[in-house]
Design an enzyme around this catalytic site. Sequence first.
Site, short mmCIF file in Angstrom:
data_model
loop_
_atom_site.label_atom_id
_atom_site.label_comp_id
_atom_site.label_asym_id
_atom_site.label_seq_id
_atom_site.Cartn_x
_atom_site.Cartn_y
_atom_site.Cartn_z
N HIS A 211 -1.13 0.61 -10.03
CA HIS A 211 -1.81 -0.38 -9.18
C HIS A 211 -2.35 -1.56 -10.02
O HIS A 211 -3.56 -1.78 -10.09
CB HIS A 211 -2.94 0.30 -8.40
CG HIS A 211 -3.34 -0.46 -7.16
ND1 HIS A 211 -3.74 0.17 -6.00
CD2 HIS A 211 -3.41 -1.79 -6.88
CE1 HIS A 211 -4.06 -0.73 -5.08
NE2 HIS A 211 -3.86 -1.94 -5.61
N ARG B 249 0.85 -1.20 0.00
CA ARG B 249 0.00 0.00 0.00
C ARG B 249 0.89 1.25 0.00
O ARG B 249 1.92 1.29 0.69
CB ARG B 249 -0.90 0.05 1.24
CG ARG B 249 -2.16 -0.78 1.12
CD ARG B 249 -3.15 -0.23 0.10
NE ARG B 249 -4.35 -1.04 -0.01
CZ ARG B 249 -4.53 -2.04 -0.89
NH1 ARG B 249 -3.59 -2.35 -1.77
NH2 ARG B 249 -5.67 -2.71 -0.91
N GLU C 170 -3.86 7.64 -4.56
CA GLU C 170 -4.15 7.19 -5.93
C GLU C 170 -5.41 7.86 -6.47
O GLU C 170 -6.35 8.08 -5.69
CB GLU C 170 -4.32 5.66 -5.94
CG GLU C 170 -3.03 4.95 -5.55
CD GLU C 170 -3.17 3.43 -5.45
OE1 GLU C 170 -4.26 2.91 -5.73
OE2 GLU C 170 -2.17 2.80 -5.10
P1 NAP Z 1 -1.91 -11.21 4.82
O1 NAP Z 1 -1.87 -12.66 4.50
O2 NAP Z 1 -2.83 -10.72 5.87
O3 NAP Z 1 -0.42 -10.77 5.16
C1 NAP Z 1 -0.10 -9.53 5.72
C2 NAP Z 1 1.24 -9.69 6.45
O4 NAP Z 1 1.66 -8.39 6.91
C3 NAP Z 1 1.13 -10.58 7.68
O5 NAP Z 1 2.19 -11.49 7.65
C4 NAP Z 1 1.25 -9.64 8.86
O6 NAP Z 1 1.94 -10.28 9.94
C5 NAP Z 1 2.06 -8.48 8.27
N1 NAP Z 1 1.74 -7.22 8.94
C6 NAP Z 1 0.52 -6.66 9.12
N2 NAP Z 1 0.61 -5.51 9.80
C7 NAP Z 1 1.92 -5.36 10.08
C8 NAP Z 1 2.66 -4.37 10.80
N3 NAP Z 1 2.06 -3.31 11.37
N4 NAP Z 1 4.00 -4.51 10.89
C9 NAP Z 1 4.62 -5.57 10.34
N5 NAP Z 1 3.98 -6.54 9.64
C10 NAP Z 1 2.65 -6.44 9.53
O7 NAP Z 1 -2.27 -10.36 3.52
P2 NAP Z 1 -1.93 -10.70 1.98
O8 NAP Z 1 -3.05 -11.47 1.39
O9 NAP Z 1 -0.56 -11.25 1.90
O10 NAP Z 1 -1.98 -9.19 1.39
C11 NAP Z 1 -1.08 -8.23 1.86
C12 NAP Z 1 -1.40 -6.86 1.32
O11 NAP Z 1 -0.99 -6.78 -0.04
C13 NAP Z 1 -2.85 -6.42 1.27
O12 NAP Z 1 -3.32 -6.00 2.53
C14 NAP Z 1 -2.81 -5.30 0.25
O13 NAP Z 1 -2.54 -4.06 0.90
C15 NAP Z 1 -1.64 -5.66 -0.65
N6 NAP Z 1 -2.08 -6.04 -2.01
C16 NAP Z 1 -1.79 -5.23 -3.05
C17 NAP Z 1 -2.18 -5.61 -4.34
C18 NAP Z 1 -1.86 -4.75 -5.53
O14 NAP Z 1 -2.58 -4.82 -6.51
N7 NAP Z 1 -0.78 -3.99 -5.49
C19 NAP Z 1 -2.91 -6.76 -4.54
C20 NAP Z 1 -3.20 -7.56 -3.44
C21 NAP Z 1 -2.78 -7.20 -2.17
P3 NAP Z 1 1.67 -9.84 11.47
O15 NAP Z 1 0.20 -9.78 11.66
O16 NAP Z 1 2.37 -10.92 12.27
O17 NAP Z 1 2.34 -8.52 11.65
C1 8YV Z 2 -6.98 -4.42 -6.16
C2 8YV Z 2 -5.48 -4.73 -4.13
O1 8YV Z 2 -6.55 -3.93 -7.38
O2 8YV Z 2 -6.40 -6.74 -3.34
C3 8YV Z 2 -5.90 -5.66 -3.05
O3 8YV Z 2 -5.70 -5.32 -1.86
O4 8YV Z 2 -4.86 -3.74 -3.88
C4 8YV Z 2 -5.77 -5.04 -5.55
O5 8YV Z 2 -5.88 -6.39 -5.79
C5 8YV Z 2 -7.67 -3.38 -5.40
O6 8YV Z 2 -8.19 -3.88 -4.21
C6 8YV Z 2 -8.81 -2.83 -6.22
O7 8YV Z 2 -9.58 -2.04 -5.41
#
Ligand code: NAP
Ligand code: 8YV
Length: 326
Positions: free
Chosen positions: A284, A237, A266
Site C-alpha cells: 500500500h 482497494r 491489510e
Molecule cells: P473519486 O474522484 O471519488 O473517483 C472514484 C471513481 O470511482 C468515480 O469516478 C466513481 O464514479 C467511481 N465509482 C465509485 N463507486 C463505483 C461503483 N460502485 N461502480 C463503479 N464505479 C464506481 O476518487 P479518487 O480520488 O479518484 O480515489 C479513488 C480511490 O483510490 C480511493 O477511494 C481509494 O480507495 C483509492 N486510493 C488508493 C491509494 C493507494 O495508496 N493505493 C491512494 C489514494 C486513493 P461513479 O460515482 O459515477 O460510479
Molecule cells: C493512504 C489511500 O496510504 O488515500 C487513500 O485512500 O489509500 C492512501 O493514500 C491511506 O489512506 C493511509 O491510510
Amino acid sequence: MTDPASPAPVTILVPGTLHDHAISRIASAFRLLEIERPDASLVDPSDVAAVRGIATFGEIDAAFIDAFPKLEIIAKIGVGYDSVDVGHAAKCGVMVTNTPDVLTEEVADSTVGILISVLRELPKAEAWLRAGKWASQGPIPVSPLTLRKRSIGIFGMGRIGLAIAKRLEGFGLPIAYHNRRPVESVGYAYYPTLKALAEAVDTLICIAPGGPSTEKAVNAEIFAALGPNGVFVNTGRGSTVDEDALAKALADGTIAAAGIDVFANEPHVPQALLDAPNAMLLPHVASGSAHTRQAMADLCVDNLVAWFSAGRPLTPVPETAGVRKR
Ligand code: NAP
Ligand code: 8YV
C-alpha cells in the site's frame, strides 16, 4: 486552539499511528490525546466528554463514534474513507473529511510505474542482477509482456482514474472506463458494466473506492473476461477484489499477471498471492512519498482548523457535506 464559543482548548483524539507532521501540528494547535488503537475503553473516562475531533489513518466504526458525545468531526488522512462508518457519522451529525486531490498525481504516477514493472518484470530483472546471474548466466530472458499495443480499461474514472488515463494516453494507448455513470467531460469509451469493460480491454486498472458498492466486483467472471493476455493492476482497494479468484486466475493462466498495492485484510496478504510468481505485490505505497504524505497530513489538520475556527471544513466527504456545526 479554543473554540470561539467555548474557552476550553479543543481536544483531538488520535487513535493509532498518524503521520508525525500531523501529530506535531495537532499538538501545537489543539489539545492532543493519543491512544494505541480505536478502542474507546483506552480513553480516560474524564476525557471522554472532551473529545471533539478525531484524526485518523484507519478504521472508525459506529461504536467508536457513539463513545464520544461531543464528537463533531472525523478528519481522515487519505482520499478513501471506506474505513470510516460515514453513514453513522452523518446520522449523528458528525462531519467527516478526507484528503482528495493532493495525492492524485502521486497515485497516478505509482499506478503507471506498477503497470510497467509488472509487464516488463522489472523486480525480477533486478533480483537477477543482485543474485549475480547476469555475470554467471548472462542476460535475463526477455519479458513475455509489454505495454506496446495494450488497451487500457480503468475501473473508477474519478480524479485519480483521469490522471492515470492522461498519462497512458501519452503512451499512445486506447483508454476505456467503467463508472456507475459516464463522465461528461471525457471522450474515452464508456462501458456501463465492469464485465463489458473487461471484455473490451486486455489491461484492467482498478482505482475505484472500497465499500459495499464495489465489494468483490473484480471476480472470476471479470478475470475470465480479461483473458489470458490480461493484466490486472489494483491501486484502489483490496475489498474490491475477490482475492481467491485472483490467485486462481494467476495460477491457471486465466490472466497473465497482476500488480497489487492494496489488500482486503491489510497488512495480511493471502499466501496464494505470495506464491504467485506472476504477481507483483506492494505494501500500500501508491501515495507513499514524503512530499505527498506531508500534503495529506496538512490537509487533514487544515480541515480540523477550518472546522473549529470557521465552522466549515475544506474537504468534507459528500455524505456529510450537509452537516453543520452545532
Ligand atoms: P473519486 O474522484 O471519488 O473517483 C472514484 C471513481 O470511482 C468515480 O469516478 C466513481 O464514479 C467511481 N465509482 C465509485 N463507486 C463505483 C461503483 N460502485 N461502480 C463503479 N464505479 C464506481 O476518487 P479518487 O480520488 O479518484 O480515489 C479513488 C480511490 O483510490 C480511493 O477511494 C481509494 O480507495 C483509492 N486510493 C488508493 C491509494 C493507494 O495508496 N493505493 C491512494 C489514494 C486513493 P461513479 O460515482 O459515477 O460510479
Ligand atoms: C493512504 C489511500 O496510504 O488515500 C487513500 O485512500 O489509500 C492512501 O493514500 C491511506 O489512506 C493511509 O491510510
